[in-house]
Design a protein around this motif. Sequence first.
Motif, short mmCIF file in Angstrom:
data_model
loop_
_atom_site.label_atom_id
_atom_site.label_comp_id
_atom_site.label_asym_id
_atom_site.label_seq_id
_atom_site.Cartn_x
_atom_site.Cartn_y
_atom_site.Cartn_z
N LYS A 19 -6.72 28.70 33.70
CA LYS A 19 -8.04 29.32 33.89
C LYS A 19 -7.92 30.64 34.64
O LYS A 19 -7.02 30.82 35.47
CB LYS A 19 -8.96 28.37 34.68
CG LYS A 19 -9.32 27.08 33.94
CD LYS A 19 -10.49 26.39 34.59
CE LYS A 19 -10.15 25.80 35.94
NZ LYS A 19 -9.55 24.45 35.85
N HIS A 50 -3.98 33.79 34.50
CA HIS A 50 -4.75 33.69 35.75
C HIS A 50 -5.34 35.04 36.13
O HIS A 50 -6.49 35.11 36.60
CB HIS A 50 -3.83 33.16 36.85
CG HIS A 50 -4.49 33.07 38.20
ND1 HIS A 50 -4.19 33.92 39.23
CD2 HIS A 50 -5.43 32.22 38.67
CE1 HIS A 50 -4.91 33.61 40.28
NE2 HIS A 50 -5.67 32.58 39.99
N THR A 94 -10.88 32.70 40.19
CA THR A 94 -12.29 32.67 40.62
C THR A 94 -12.53 33.65 41.77
O THR A 94 -13.68 34.00 42.05
CB THR A 94 -12.68 31.26 41.07
OG1 THR A 94 -11.78 30.84 42.11
CG2 THR A 94 -12.57 30.28 39.91
N THR A 104 -7.42 28.50 41.59
CA THR A 104 -7.80 27.47 40.63
C THR A 104 -7.02 26.17 40.83
O THR A 104 -7.35 25.15 40.23
CB THR A 104 -7.57 27.95 39.20
OG1 THR A 104 -6.17 28.24 39.04
CG2 THR A 104 -8.39 29.20 38.90
#
Length: 671
Positions: A453, A402, A456, A534
């Motif tokens: 992922k 992450h 962001t 995420t």
Amino acid sequence: QLKAVLNVTGDIDLGPTPNERFGLADPASWPDDQLDWRTSPVDLAFLNAAEKPAGKRGFVKAVGDQLMFADNTPVRFWGTNLSAYSLFKSPDEEIRQQAKRLSALGFNLVRLHHHDSPWVSPNVFGDGTLVRDTQQLSAESLRKLDLWIKALKDEGIYIWLDMHVQRAFTANDNIEDFKELPEKEGRVDLKGYAYVNDSIQKAMKRFAEQYMTHVNEYTGLAYKDDPAIAAVLITNENDLTQHYGNALLPDKDVPRHSERYMSAAKAFARQHDLPADLTWRAWEHGPSKLFLNDLEQRFNADMIAHLRGLGVKVPIATTSTWGGNGLSALPALTAGDVIDAHSYGANGQLEKNPLTSDGMIDWIGAAQVVGKPLTVTEWNAEPFPLPDRHSLPLYVAGTASHQGWDAMMQYAYSQQGFNPGWRTADNWHAYNDPAMIATLPAAALLYRRADVKPATTRYVFAPTPATLYDQEITPRNSVLLRTAMEKGQLQIALPQTPELPWLKPAAIPAGAQVLQDPGQSLLPADATESVTDTGELKRNWQQGLYTIDTPLTQAATGWLGGRSISLGAIEVNSKTPYASVVVQSLDGKPLGQSRELLLSLGTRAMPKADDKTPFNVEPLEGSLTLKAPAGLKLFARDAQAQLKPLPAAYKDGQYTLTFDGHYMSNWLFLK
């Protein structure tokens, strides 16, 4: 460490002890582990297939905050450490066998460590009872290292080399002012003193030249010319900014070294108009942190120039941030191509409340500098055997993925030689520890495949020079450092500093949220859990639960007992108080569609009396429901590498696996 006894009277409710929480069963009643030390319980060697032999894509390089190969392919390294006796006391055939096993376990990076330490015999200098100085390297020891490098390279595994770990000089090494250095059994350590003693620096350079220009008899390449060498470290756990600056102070009875240190401090104070009476005080924040960073950087720059002059092409780390180092230790480390960190935790990492307390993961995050890759050459928790250690690989790998960390190395795969017969259990021998091996392959798969992922949201802590150098800022006292990572990516932006003209801060990424108050919390004051931006990682510190919910990996770890935990394609019901349950696709198809699944189960594992193996492993009690296509069969792998069929009920598109608390296996396959 502090120990205290608290006497209480009256009607006071004291919580259960750790033993009561984990369960009071006698470990001697548990089955023996099913771990064979020569083979892997799972086969993740396919992760390395495209990289065989290691180095085929050219030398590793640092590009911004990422590691890449020469052909610009980004790379993530999931690694471990081979240390001490494992390097020199393992038979040749076992070296080749362990390289294959390391690949099957999912590793693609191995650090060769404690090769020069005096407590290891033989070490890189030879038999400790015969070695008179540390100026020559042993031909046989180098041959063993050559073979390790060749064997690992053939399996697609890269190698990290240390130039110095714990080398101890002797009186025959011709070190200036040798007699004033603290001595133990006729040998002295160089940590701290190397920064002000030219003869120690020359000795370190001589070693680096001998080591890096040595031609591997199995590959025909000098270490410096082998693209399978991923990175090098100048000196292990040897910083001035917090630890070893104090060794040079006037009260340490090392007058010649103190004289050099004090002279440098006075010159720095004069040059930058700083108060001379504060600049040398290594134990305090303020002007001393500017001076210590500068003195450390001068050494780093000289050592890096020497390595580059030898022809070393790969990223260089100077030393590590470790052992409670604050952010004021970071500037000197930026002389290297990467920032390296070490972090060790204790019991209960999943229960650390980021609003009030720091965990081992926070100390790693506090080393992520804008514009630099982050490597972690050591992570673990102690004292051994922690009952919850099987949670650590999942927590580390999920967070690292992450956060976008670049290389994670567990410490250690082994410090003992790989020899048949008697084996001991130890915190530094993960290779035969079923609790760590239970989840290390699962962690390797999710991290290297990037199942989790990247964040962001990007938080950048950008302290002013006064904030950075004049006060201690660590995860222990900064709620910002602890809470930012629970949501998005955390990076540290080092400030332009007039007194340190060599410090070249990177540009803060566009769109980042810039924060300047180390006391600012990014979580509500009454928060009991966090979910990453995420949505894939959730940690409830009040319950001690951590979950990973992605298309290819779904996992629950922590205090699962008495709870029902539902993720995208699985439901976990455990009666065992503390456990890890991981379900992963092996064929690259999402869970629910995959026809080849790996199930990793982590529970307590206790060595027998006197730390003997095999371990006794707690059988999991509970059930697991998972969505998958019809027609799959469930197998367990036993210690002889045979697959044993197990029952699995199928109904309405779901398999139900029941664990009876008697049969034990850490790895199941549904295929």
